[in-house]
Design an enzyme around this catalytic site. Sequence first.
Site, PDB file in Angstrom:
ATOM      1  N   LYS A 189       4.759  -2.650   6.603  1.00 34.84           N
ATOM      2  CA  LYS A 189       3.408  -2.096   6.672  1.00 34.84           C
ATOM      3  C   LYS A 189       3.369  -0.692   7.281  1.00 34.84           C
ATOM      4  CE  LYS A 189       0.849  -3.868   4.986  1.00 34.84           C
ATOM      5  NZ  LYS A 189       0.715  -3.795   3.487  1.00 34.84           N
TER       6      LYS A 189
ATOM      7  N   GLY B 201       3.451   2.118   5.000  1.00 35.09           N
ATOM      8  CA  GLY B 201       3.176   3.024   3.889  1.00 35.09           C
ATOM      9  C   GLY B 201       4.129   2.834   2.728  1.00 35.09           C
ATOM     10  N   THR B 202       4.869   1.735   2.744  1.00 32.13           N
ATOM     11  CA  THR B 202       5.904   1.506   1.738  1.00 32.13           C
ATOM     12  C   THR B 202       5.342   1.446   0.323  1.00 32.13           C
ATOM     13  OG1 THR B 202       6.872   0.081   3.444  1.00 32.13           O
ATOM     14  CG2 THR B 202       7.987   0.167   1.328  1.00 32.13           C
TER      15      THR B 202
ATOM     16  N   HIS C 206      13.746  -3.905   3.974  1.00 33.20           N
ATOM     17  CA  HIS C 206      13.290  -3.803   5.357  1.00 33.20           C
ATOM     18  C   HIS C 206      14.462  -3.965   6.328  1.00 33.20           C
ATOM     19  CE1 HIS C 206       9.149  -3.548   4.267  1.00 33.20           C
ATOM     20  NE2 HIS C 206       9.022  -4.784   3.853  1.00 33.20           N
TER      21      HIS C 206
ATOM     22  N   SER D   6      -2.202  -3.048  10.545  1.00 26.41           N
ATOM     23  CA  SER D   6      -2.021  -3.278   9.112  1.00 26.41           C
ATOM     24  C   SER D   6      -1.255  -4.575   8.869  1.00 26.41           C
ATOM     25  CB  SER D   6      -1.259  -2.098   8.493  1.00 26.41           C
ATOM     26  OG  SER D   6      -1.084  -2.287   7.106  1.00 26.41           O
TER      27      SER D   6
ATOM     28  N   TYR E 296       4.080   8.606   7.639  1.00 27.98           N
ATOM     29  CA  TYR E 296       2.900   8.356   6.813  1.00 27.98           C
ATOM     30  C   TYR E 296       1.803   9.379   7.094  1.00 27.98           C
ATOM     31  CZ  TYR E 296      -0.927   5.724   4.648  1.00 27.98           C
ATOM     32  OH  TYR E 296      -1.984   5.336   3.864  1.00 27.98           O
TER      33      TYR E 296
END
Length: 324
Positions: free
Chosen positions: A67, A69-70, A137, A167, A225
Site C-alpha cells: 500500500k 502506490g504500487t 513485496h 491505506s 509516492y
Amino acid sequence: MATINPPKTTSTSALFDDLPTEKWINLANLYQWKGFWYRRPHLEAVMEARSSFKARDEDVILASSMKTGTTWLKALIPSIMDPNARIVGETNSDDNSDPLVQNFPNVLIPSFEIQIFAENSTYNILDMPSPRLFRTHMPYAMLPDSIKTSGCKIVYITRDPKDTVLSLWHFMNSIRKPEERPFPLNEFFESFCKGLHPFGPFHDHVLGYWKESMMRPEKILFLRYEDMKRDTSGQVKKLASFLGRPFAKEEEVAKVVWMCSFERLKNLEVNKNGVEPDAGFPKSAYFRLGVVGDWKNSLSMEMKKQLDEITCNKLEGSGLDLLN
C-alpha cells in the site's frame, strides 16, 4: 499451462514449527523469517522464488512494501514498456492498443508471492517474452540472488508511513463482511508501529532498498509516492529513462500520464467490479483515494507524533526523508 516450479522435495512444516509466530489483527498468523514477517503462503512462495527463479537481464522488477502506490506503477510500467500504448494519435481513445482497458493492473505485472510461486501456480514464466515484468513485496535481502546479480532493473516505490498504515487499514477492511465491524484502528496502528504486518517492518523494508539504490542507482530506481503526485510528468520521464524507454515527445508523456491517472483507472470497467482472484480483494479496493495526506482524516495527533518519531529514529543518518 504447466507451472515452472520444480516439485518440492522436502516439507517446510518443520521449518515453520520453529519460526516465531504472532497473530495479526485477529486475521492471520504471521511468521518471522530473517527479520521480516510473512503470511505462510507468501513465505512459502518467497522460499520457492529464492531457490528457483532465474532472472534475465531484460527483466523489470517492481518492488514495494504494501500500500505505497504500487498499483499506479503496475499501470505505468507496462504502458511505458509497450510501444503501441505510447503512440500519440488524434484522440486518446480506449481501443485495443491500450493494455489498461482490458486488464486489471495485477494481470500486467504478476506477483512472485501471490501468483507465480504460489501453490498450484500455472504460470510458465519461461515462455514469457522479454522484457518480463514482475512485482514483489519481498525485502531486498530476500530477493533471489539472480535478481541481485543480473542486469535486470528494480523499481521501488514507498510513501509516508502514516498514509501507508491508513491505506493498509482501509485495504484490509475491504474484505470484511457487511455485518463485521472494521478492524480497530488503534490496534492496527500499534501493530504497524511494532513492525508486525505482512512483509514488515516497514522501515526496514524501505531502508534495504534505499541503501542499495544509493550504491547502485543504475540497478534500483527509488521513488516516493509524494514526488510522483507532485511532479507526475517529471517522475514518469525519469522512470521511462531508467527503464531504457525514454520518451521522444512530450505528447507521449502526456498520453501515458493520462492513461494511468488515478481517476481514469478507477473508472475503467475492468477495475470497478469483481474480486481480484489471486489475492481475494475487491478490485475497487485498489483505487480508494490516491491522495497524499489522507492520514489526517483518521489518525490522531498522538498517532502522528508516535509514528513520526519512529520514522525519524529508524531513518536517522540514512539521508532518506519520508515525512510530509
